[in-house]
Design a protein around this motif. Sequence first.
Motif, PDB file in Angstrom:
ATOM      1  N   VAL A   1      -4.171   4.843  -3.227  1.00  0.00           N
ATOM      2  CA  VAL A   1      -4.614   4.376  -1.799  1.00  0.00           C
ATOM      3  C   VAL A   1      -3.807   5.136  -1.225  1.00  0.00           C
TER       4      VAL A   1
ATOM      5  N   GLY B   1      -2.050  -6.700  -1.690  1.00  0.00           N
ATOM      6  CA  GLY B   1      -2.968  -5.034  -1.255  1.00  0.00           C
ATOM      7  C   GLY B   1      -3.452  -5.318  -2.791  1.00  0.00           C
TER       8      GLY B   1
ATOM      9  N   LEU C   1       0.482  -1.177   0.243  1.00  0.00           N
ATOM     10  CA  LEU C   1      -0.285   0.020  -0.094  1.00  0.00           C
ATOM     11  C   LEU C   1       0.709   1.013  -0.038  1.00  0.00           C
TER      12      LEU C   1
END
Length: 364
Positions: free
Chosen positions: A29, A302, A23
Amino acid sequence: MGESLRVGIVGAGKISGQYSATLARLSQVTVTAVADLDPGRAQLLAGQHPGARAVNLPELYAAPDVDVVLNLTTPNQHAAVALAAIAAGKHVYGEKPLAATGADGVAVVEAAAAAGVRVACAPDTVLGTGVQTARAAVDAGEIGVPHAATAFMTGPGHERWHPDPEFYYQQGGGPLLDMGPYYLTSLVQLLGPVRRVMGMSSRPRHERTIGDGPRAGTAFAVDVDTHVTGVLEHESGALTTLMMSFDIWAARLPRIELYGSRGSLSVPDPNYFDGDVRLFTAGGESWRVLPPAAGYADAGRGVGLLDLAEALVEDRPHRAAADVALHVLDVMEAIQLSARGGSSVSVRTTCRRPDRISGVLDLG
């Protein structure tokens, strides 16, 4: 939602480090909040993301700067966390399995539909270049019409390396529910959904011993079967032979192979994102390695959140889809039911085969 999908993480245990590393690489994100039963662990994880803060669960659910809850709790908590997040109007991305039981999985999916939010679920390893390149080969007809497959996950058990492995051997755990989602989700990608199963299972050892960490040497009870085998009948008519085991010290078995009317395809370990895809075609003399043709390159756990973020912007279905996760959970429960009852079991659900990723994509 703003320019970046804002993520609140629930659960800062061992797997969270892999998600955190991925991430941190994604501009689409942003981690804004972290909650864990251990506030110290939450603080450490939040500290890996500029501007993120450690909070308690009610604060995370209520936070206006959280668009999606990343649920990294143990399987028996997956449904409770997901339902609370949905009730707060948040999207959910969860670790596998979707829930500990099919009934709980249905409750999550139905609650999300009623609330108008999305549910996504690991594994997102199927979005890497390994499975996606294999999918591209199948879709291109490289092996002709697929009629059979094998899927084998063999090992001696997670207690050798995990400091708190008990949950792997409690209801909601075991090799099928823990590792099965990687294999079954890949099989759905490659061959489509399953309509019927036949299963058998056993529990060679009723006690295990922790082999690593501060509790090394501690014995604990095994509450689930740890060797599971079966046959899956896909809606396409293809048959998959499956074996998931925590009772095998070593083996020379393929992870996943597909067999078709014109050739065979060897698929890399679906617990990882990449690896060699090998093709053998009728009339050939040897296997050849296919270059990466599809999927996210250099991906990590992720990347499914990246696909979710892009799907929300593009108003398209996300690939780590709830209907796939619910179907995979249903298949696993059907295998368990068949193993107990001794006869084949029809799978109650079906799912849409997710769209293949077109070409090789970077995470940036």
